[in-house]
Design an enzyme around this catalytic site. Structure first.
Site, short mmCIF file in Angstrom:
data_model
loop_
_atom_site.label_atom_id
_atom_site.label_comp_id
_atom_site.label_asym_id
_atom_site.label_seq_id
_atom_site.Cartn_x
_atom_site.Cartn_y
_atom_site.Cartn_z
N LYS B 185 -7.01 -7.52 0.00
CA LYS B 185 -6.81 -5.94 -0.24
C LYS B 185 -5.32 -5.64 -0.70
O LYS B 185 -5.03 -4.76 -1.40
CB LYS B 185 -7.24 -5.13 0.74
CG LYS B 185 -7.01 -3.50 0.65
CD LYS B 185 -8.32 -2.88 0.55
CE LYS B 185 -8.33 -1.36 0.15
NZ LYS B 185 -9.21 -0.44 0.71
N SER B 255 -4.75 5.73 -2.09
CA SER B 255 -4.93 6.75 -0.89
C SER B 255 -3.43 6.97 -0.69
O SER B 255 -3.24 8.14 -0.17
CB SER B 255 -5.65 6.21 0.07
OG SER B 255 -5.05 5.00 0.69
#
Lengths: 303, 303
Positions: B185, B255
């Site tokens: 990630k 985000s």
């Protein structure tokens, strides 16, 4: 020896230096682009910490085809317009003309030498802070000596006379190895120009924050290492000198920041890309500088 | 086995996953901070590509002291608030409670294990795009499987049941080595989160420009190398996979970009600082990542 000067690019730098030369009695032709009508009719107004002055009845042109050869050509364009020089320069050159490149970055002299084989070429670097505040109106905010150096000259007499003329005009000049001067200036320009654009900030802010200051230092160390590979010795403590200089500047916007704020193309090629190439050719990869270069190119692409 | 869940941090991620669990019949307590009154009175409204739904009469708290222990605690805070966990978690824990860290970055499980010796800890990563559009109102924009993995668990039964419960709730789950998932990630997060903040742009723009795309790739390669030093094998062509994934996202704000736009502290520590430290401890200096970390810290300091 009385020299005839031409200034190519009458912005803040060209207007200020050309103006100082005129003020001190030199003969100067000005090639003016966007401000031609203004400067032709109303001359140059220069607000300077060295004393304000206003020059009328200047020898002003908007096309080099109308100009006669000069003994000295001061190239004061932004490097982003250097592609024009192959057309601009020929009418200004006689056999012994000296072209002095008053620009930031690296590689401009090499490009000129390639385009005009045998041309007499010198360069000069300044830490001067000058901005054009209106057409024909220049504000000169801080003193700054010029570091001048020959690049390729058949006879150093003209170069020496230019240095003397500048000194007589009130501009302190030291002469030094030109490439050393260019790399020393890059030690400052590479961190502070790029990061001030990237963060939309001023140099004082970059010094006040530990992370940005450390980043400036790491970038400086890379440029110093690049210079050393290139064959110009700069010691690592020169970074401290540059921090000291920058602190004295207070709230300061590098010229690249001013260019960007005014939607002008930034001098990424001469200040970043070319030094990267030269260092790489000499065996050193300035990785952080390369990252900053890509960041600036992205920002430029979004304008 | 029927598990009792608690969601700590009912923002976009906590609200969405907790909401899906409730929708599928699970028992979930919600710890809600800023939206407590809204969620208490009007429940959670979730607009989702998987189908819109509205949940009323939820079990809502604004203080863990009022809550009973749960079998599973889903930690959905921003990592910038993890310093609160030492006070939040104790009332929620019984002897076998499994804490599942649904956060981005690295090091959160290690910190928890240090603070709560012997605690059962797992983690989960998602590529889900969900934002809170108003108090108690979440918009879920794209599907995204979760990669879950145990960090330290005495008995894997609870962990396996959690995965099953998520799958029953409509969330695809694969289980994998947790640290491998976290590093994978990061290969995405490190370039795209930071550069989208730095350039105030979206991920599609970063792909469209050659310089920023190359920079993303160089950052990815560094993270991949960091993962490999850390002992988690990721191949370099995983960068291509990530570019493909990003292309499919279209116009996308990571985000961290959304946090920054909303004046929230960015998760620099967990997404940049900690991976940098772990890679360095394993013998690899992610130099470009370190530069981006400093740039983000400067930006954070100016907010």
């Amino acid at each position: 020896m009385k020299l005839k000067y031409a200034v190519v690019g009458t912005g803040a730098i060209g207007g200020f230096y050309g103006g100082k030369l005129v003020q001190s009695g030199q003969s100067v032709d000005f090639l003016v682009h966007s401000d031609y009508e203004q400067v032709k009719q109303h001359g140059l107004k220069i607000d300077s910490v060295m004393g304000n002055f206003h020059l009328n009845d200047l020898s002003v042109f908007n096309n080099t085809a109308d100009m006669k050869p000069s003994d000295v050509v001061l190239v004061c364009l932004k490097t982003t317009h250097n592609y024009l020089l192959k057309d601009i320069l020929p009418p200004l050159l006689h056999r012994d003309t000296l072209v002095v490149v008053l620009q930031n970055g690296l590689g401009m002299e090499a490009d000129l030498a390639k385009e005009f084989p045998g041309l007499n070429i010198a360069g000069g670097l300044t830490i001067v802070s000058a901005v054009k505040v209106a057409p024909g109106h220049i504000s000169h905010l801080t003193y700054g000596k010029m570091s001048a150096g020959a690049y390729q000259v058949n006879d150093s007499k003209v170069f020496n006379q230019v240095c003397e003329d500048f000194i007589n005009a009130g501009i302190p000049v030291d002469t030094n190895d030109l490439m050393l001067s260019r790399w020393r200036k890059l030690v400052w320009n590479i961190p502070f120009s790029g990061l001030s654009v990237l963060f939309n900030t001023t140099t004082d802010k970059l010094l006040q924050n530990e992370d940005s200051k450390q980043l400036c230092q790491e970038l400086m160390f890379e440029v110093i290492e690049g210079a050393n590979y290139f064959g110009r010795l700069i010691k690592r403590d020169f970074a401290d000198t540059m921090f000291g200089t920058t602190e004295l500047m207070g709230v300061h916007s590098p010229s690249m920041k001013i260019d960007h704020d005014n939607k002008r193309i930034m001098e990424i090629e001469s200040i970043y890309t070319r030094p990267l190439k030269e260092a790489l050719a000499a065996g050193y990869n300035m990785k952080l500088v390369a990252m900053l270069e890509k960041q600036l190119k992205f920002i430029q692409s979004q304008q």
